[in-house]
Scaffold this motif. Structure first.
Motif, short mmCIF file in Angstrom:
data_model
loop_
_atom_site.label_atom_id
_atom_site.label_comp_id
_atom_site.label_asym_id
_atom_site.label_seq_id
_atom_site.Cartn_x
_atom_site.Cartn_y
_atom_site.Cartn_z
N UNK A 60 0.84 -1.20 0.00
CA UNK A 60 0.00 0.00 0.00
C UNK A 60 0.88 1.25 0.00
N UNK A 61 1.95 1.23 0.78
CA UNK A 61 2.88 2.37 0.78
C UNK A 61 3.49 2.60 -0.59
N UNK A 62 3.89 1.53 -1.25
CA UNK A 62 4.46 1.66 -2.59
C UNK A 62 3.41 2.16 -3.58
N UNK A 63 2.18 1.69 -3.44
CA UNK A 63 1.12 2.13 -4.35
C UNK A 63 0.82 3.62 -4.16
N UNK A 64 0.76 4.08 -2.91
CA UNK A 64 0.56 5.51 -2.67
C UNK A 64 1.76 6.30 -3.20
N UNK A 65 2.94 5.76 -3.05
CA UNK A 65 4.15 6.42 -3.56
C UNK A 65 4.05 6.63 -5.08
N UNK A 66 3.43 5.69 -5.77
CA UNK A 66 3.29 5.81 -7.22
C UNK A 66 2.35 6.95 -7.61
N UNK A 67 1.61 7.49 -6.66
CA UNK A 67 0.71 8.60 -6.94
C UNK A 67 1.41 9.96 -6.86
N UNK A 68 2.59 10.02 -6.28
CA UNK A 68 3.26 11.30 -6.05
C UNK A 68 3.60 12.02 -7.37
N UNK A 69 4.25 11.36 -8.34
CA UNK A 69 4.47 12.06 -9.61
C UNK A 69 3.11 12.31 -10.29
#
Length: 139
Positions: A60-69
């Protein structure tokens, strides 16, 4: 100019918030439940389940991280991850489960209370911020 500043601030806040599931998920996968206060002897099945859930938390952390750009375009993914659309996604549902534990068993340690605040407070507020920002960004 203000929209660019707000975009950068939203990215920074989401990036910082991602640190929680990335750190605790990684730690849980690597160390199992033994890094928690007072945990000494854990049945094998409980260790397996804890590491499984930690892996999901890390994901989930990695998936949210993919939303930053390009965060202004990631609204559907962001809301799906947080569970805002159906109030039952990954993070919010987990927070509700943690709240049930608090009510039925008692207050956990401070780290878990922090998690509860993130899951039922910070994440929904970030989802609202991202949604409002994306609407203004588009036009």
């Amino acid at each position: 100019m203000i929209a660019r500043w707000e975009r950068r601030m939203l990215q920074i806040v989401v990036l910082a918030a991602c640190g929680v599931p990335l750190f605790t998920g990684s730690r849980g996968v690597w160390l199992g439940p033994y890094w928690l206060k007072g945990v000494q002897d854990v049945p094998v099945d409980l260790d397996s389940h804890f590491r499984y859930l930690s892996g999901i938390f890390l994901g989930v952390g990695l998936a949210f991280l993919s939303c930053v750009p390009a965060i202004e375009t990631k609204g559907p993914r962001f809301r799906m991850l947080g569970g805002f659309v159906v109030l039952g996604g990954f993070v919010v549902l987990g927070g509700l489960a943690r709240l049930w534990s608090l009510v039925s068993v008692g207050a956990p340690t401070g780290g878990h209370m922090f998690g509860l605040a993130m899951e039922l407070g910070v994440v929904p507020l970030l989802m609202l911020w991202q949604w409002r920002f994306a609407l203004r960004w588009q036009g």
